[in-house]
Design an enzyme around this catalytic site. Sequence first.
Site, PDB file in Angstrom:
ATOM      1  N   ILE A  41       0.848  -1.194   0.000  1.00 23.00           N
ATOM      2  CA  ILE A  41       0.000   0.000   0.000  1.00 23.00           C
ATOM      3  C   ILE A  41       0.887   1.250   0.000  1.00 23.00           C
ATOM      4  O   ILE A  41       1.381   1.682   1.056  1.00 23.00           O
ATOM      5  CB  ILE A  41      -0.965  -0.005   1.214  1.00 23.00           C
ATOM      6  N   GLY A  52      30.277   2.169 -17.206  1.00 27.32           N
ATOM      7  CA  GLY A  52      30.502   1.856 -15.787  1.00 27.32           C
ATOM      8  C   GLY A  52      29.910   2.900 -14.849  1.00 27.32           C
ATOM      9  O   GLY A  52      29.411   2.568 -13.764  1.00 27.32           O
ATOM     10  N   GLU A  63      -0.364  -1.093 -10.201  1.00 29.61           N
ATOM     11  CA  GLU A  63      -1.597  -0.613 -10.873  1.00 29.61           C
ATOM     12  C   GLU A  63      -1.923  -1.425 -12.128  1.00 29.61           C
ATOM     13  O   GLU A  63      -2.442  -0.899 -13.108  1.00 29.61           O
ATOM     14  CB  GLU A  63      -1.540   0.895 -11.118  1.00 29.61           C
ATOM     15  N   THR A 101      -0.137  -5.214 -13.862  1.00 28.95           N
ATOM     16  CA  THR A 101       1.105  -5.614 -14.534  1.00 28.95           C
ATOM     17  C   THR A 101       0.972  -5.448 -16.056  1.00 28.95           C
ATOM     18  O   THR A 101      -0.145  -5.327 -16.589  1.00 28.95           O
ATOM     19  CB  THR A 101       1.403  -7.104 -14.256  1.00 28.95           C
TER      20      THR A 101
HETATM   21  N1  CAA Z   1     -14.558   0.305 -15.369  1.00 25.08           N
HETATM   22  C1  CAA Z   1     -15.762  -0.017 -14.829  1.00 25.08           C
HETATM   23  N2  CAA Z   1     -16.162  -1.302 -14.639  1.00 25.08           N
HETATM   24  C2  CAA Z   1     -15.306  -2.275 -15.008  1.00 25.08           C
HETATM   25  C3  CAA Z   1     -14.040  -2.006 -15.547  1.00 25.08           C
HETATM   26  C4  CAA Z   1     -13.683  -0.659 -15.725  1.00 25.08           C
HETATM   27  N3  CAA Z   1     -12.498  -0.329 -16.246  1.00 25.08           N
HETATM   28  N4  CAA Z   1     -13.407  -3.162 -15.794  1.00 25.08           N
HETATM   29  C5  CAA Z   1     -14.236  -4.134 -15.424  1.00 25.08           C
HETATM   30  N5  CAA Z   1     -15.385  -3.597 -14.949  1.00 25.08           N
HETATM   31  C6  CAA Z   1     -16.560  -4.316 -14.478  1.00 25.08           C
HETATM   32  C7  CAA Z   1     -17.082  -5.243 -15.578  1.00 25.08           C
HETATM   33  O1  CAA Z   1     -18.000  -4.576 -16.434  1.00 25.08           O
HETATM   34  C8  CAA Z   1     -17.766  -6.329 -14.788  1.00 25.08           C
HETATM   35  O2  CAA Z   1     -19.041  -5.897 -14.386  1.00 25.08           O
HETATM   36  P1  CAA Z   1     -20.375  -6.768 -14.726  1.00 25.08           P
HETATM   37  O3  CAA Z   1     -20.147  -8.089 -14.033  1.00 25.08           O
HETATM   38  O4  CAA Z   1     -21.492  -5.975 -14.164  1.00 25.08           O
HETATM   39  O5  CAA Z   1     -20.370  -6.909 -16.214  1.00 25.08           O
HETATM   40  C9  CAA Z   1     -16.917  -6.421 -13.521  1.00 25.08           C
HETATM   41  O6  CAA Z   1     -16.207  -5.175 -13.399  1.00 25.08           O
HETATM   42  C10 CAA Z   1     -15.932  -7.555 -13.557  1.00 25.08           C
HETATM   43  O7  CAA Z   1     -15.118  -7.386 -14.709  1.00 25.08           O
HETATM   44  P2  CAA Z   1     -14.187  -8.578 -15.241  1.00 25.08           P
HETATM   45  O8  CAA Z   1     -15.040  -9.799 -15.448  1.00 25.08           O
HETATM   46  O9  CAA Z   1     -13.395  -8.064 -16.379  1.00 25.08           O
HETATM   47  O10 CAA Z   1     -13.268  -8.836 -13.948  1.00 25.08           O
HETATM   48  P3  CAA Z   1     -12.082  -9.866 -13.684  1.00 25.08           P
HETATM   49  O11 CAA Z   1     -12.241 -10.440 -12.351  1.00 25.08           O
HETATM   50  O12 CAA Z   1     -11.931 -10.793 -14.854  1.00 25.08           O
HETATM   51  O13 CAA Z   1     -10.789  -8.891 -13.581  1.00 25.08           O
HETATM   52  C11 CAA Z   1      -8.918  -7.624 -14.350  1.00 25.08           C
HETATM   53  C12 CAA Z   1     -10.363  -8.110 -14.570  1.00 25.08           C
HETATM   54  C13 CAA Z   1      -8.707  -6.632 -15.480  1.00 25.08           C
HETATM   55  C14 CAA Z   1      -7.909  -8.741 -14.440  1.00 25.08           C
HETATM   56  C15 CAA Z   1      -8.812  -6.930 -12.983  1.00 25.08           C
HETATM   57  O14 CAA Z   1      -8.890  -7.841 -11.913  1.00 25.08           O
HETATM   58  C16 CAA Z   1      -7.551  -6.096 -12.849  1.00 25.08           C
HETATM   59  O15 CAA Z   1      -7.483  -4.980 -13.332  1.00 25.08           O
HETATM   60  N6  CAA Z   1      -6.522  -6.657 -12.147  1.00 25.08           N
HETATM   61  C17 CAA Z   1      -5.349  -5.872 -11.826  1.00 25.08           C
HETATM   62  C18 CAA Z   1      -5.528  -5.209 -10.509  1.00 25.08           C
HETATM   63  C19 CAA Z   1      -4.628  -4.039 -10.330  1.00 25.08           C
HETATM   64  O16 CAA Z   1      -4.405  -3.246 -11.242  1.00 25.08           O
HETATM   65  N7  CAA Z   1      -4.147  -3.905  -9.113  1.00 25.08           N
HETATM   66  C20 CAA Z   1      -3.324  -2.754  -8.788  1.00 25.08           C
HETATM   67  C21 CAA Z   1      -3.495  -2.429  -7.354  1.00 25.08           C
HETATM   68  S1  CAA Z   1      -3.371  -0.759  -6.967  1.00 25.08           S
HETATM   69  C22 CAA Z   1      -1.744  -0.378  -6.788  1.00 25.08           C
HETATM   70  O17 CAA Z   1      -0.859  -0.991  -7.316  1.00 25.08           O
HETATM   71  C23 CAA Z   1      -1.604   0.859  -6.026  1.00 25.08           C
HETATM   72  C24 CAA Z   1      -0.290   1.327  -5.552  1.00 25.08           C
HETATM   73  O18 CAA Z   1       0.008   1.259  -4.386  1.00 25.08           O
HETATM   74  C25 CAA Z   1       0.545   2.133  -6.477  1.00 25.08           C
END
Ligand code: CAA
Length: 384
Positions: free
Chosen positions: A157, A344, A367, A369
């Site tokens: 975080i 170097g 955010e 990969t």
């Molecule tokens: N905007 C709005 N809604 C969205 C969306 C978006 N961009 N993307 C997906 N959704 C919605 C979909 O419409 C769906 O809704 P419905 O069921 O109503 O249709 C729902 O969310 C689920 O979508 P998916 O089926 O696509 O979800 P998934 O479980 O297959 O996951 C994923 C998709 C893209 C892999 C997602 O899990 C993801 O982005 N993973 C990466 C997570 C990430 O980026 N983590 C970073 C953490 S933060 C961080 O790093 C902070 C830091 O400290 C710097």
Amino acid sequence: MDLTLTESQRLVRDMAREFAEREVAPRARELDKESRWPADLLAQMAELGLMGVAIPESEGGAGMDHVSYALAIEEISAACASCGVILSVNNSLVCDPLHKFGNADQKRDVLTPLASGRALGCFGLTEPSSGSDASEMQTVAVRDGDHWVIDGSKNWITNGPHADTMLVFANTNREAGVRGVTAFIVAAGTPGFNPQPADHKLGIRAAHSCTMFFEGCRVPESAMLGNEGDGFKIAMSTLDGGRIGIAAQAVGIARAAFEKAVAYSHERHAFGEPIAKKQAIQFKLADMATQLEAARLLTLRAAWLKDRARTEKLRHTMESAQAKLFASEAATRITHQALQVYGGYGYSEEYDMERHYRDARITEIYEGTSEIMRLVIAAKALEG
Ligand code: CAA
């Protein structure tokens, strides 16, 4: 098509550049070496309106657009990538969803202090066993009268050890899958909300991150952001903005490395002439310059779309993912080649190059990969 920046966008960029060069760059190496949180610089950046660049003034922000925001993050990150991500998390991952989904009380009590820089925010989605597969979170929130009780843990975080407010995502209904995730605003100091010591990392060492434990952490109903079950969509749409910030951070890191490589190639002589005269070096610089420009254009296009989304019904999920994917991988390649130009000296802690090289690497991971970016882009491409 006119790619000229507006007068106010140029002013924000120039202000951020001037501040970054004067105040941030001279301190960046030392902050990195000592893994020191840049508290005084953050206070100055808050004065400049950089904690809530694209948040309306009525909600504590600077009232600028997202293109200005991306330009500012590039400038700050070119000097210090740690400072860049601290700003990016507060702006994109905390202020932006509070602005979009918060009610009037949340905007007054939580968003205004965050956007004006009187408080700092962090974003709690990732867990020890679920990073890319974000919906697999184990953290739960259970209703108890007019309160919710949160149990679980979040890790990596950014800003965590110093944050006043955390936006945390928890499962409130396991049977409902992604529709069973809810977002909560948790204040530091809430009993049962326990930040752990800062992580030790390869890069962005001045941007502290940590694990957060939730042990019977009670928050009132009013701490819910949006509606029950909307949390996953809030997280995903927030990351559509956050990825623009990380793309801009990557562009800043890459630019710093590129500019230093150019300067060094004029100074360094080999075989009787500056290495800038050697085609081997020129080809590297040409590739770097081209990738840098492409990364910046993709980033600014995504930011421009985010601005348009304020008044038009459009999603920029694909464009944000493309910007982050390309800019982060370009930053890795550019810092790698820039270090090679330095030879170097690039490997020495006496120079900034090794810091840029280490800092670039995280932009391909947090955010979302590069692999997740490719899945997001492919899903959109296959929609036709
Ligand atoms: N905007 C709005 N809604 C969205 C969306 C978006 N961009 N993307 C997906 N959704 C919605 C979909 O419409 C769906 O809704 P419905 O069921 O109503 O249709 C729902 O969310 C689920 O979508 P998916 O089926 O696509 O979800 P998934 O479980 O297959 O996951 C994923 C998709 C893209 C892999 C997602 O899990 C993801 O982005 N993973 C990466 C997570 C990430 O980026 N983590 C970073 C953490 S933060 C961080 O790093 C902070 C830091 O400290 C710097």
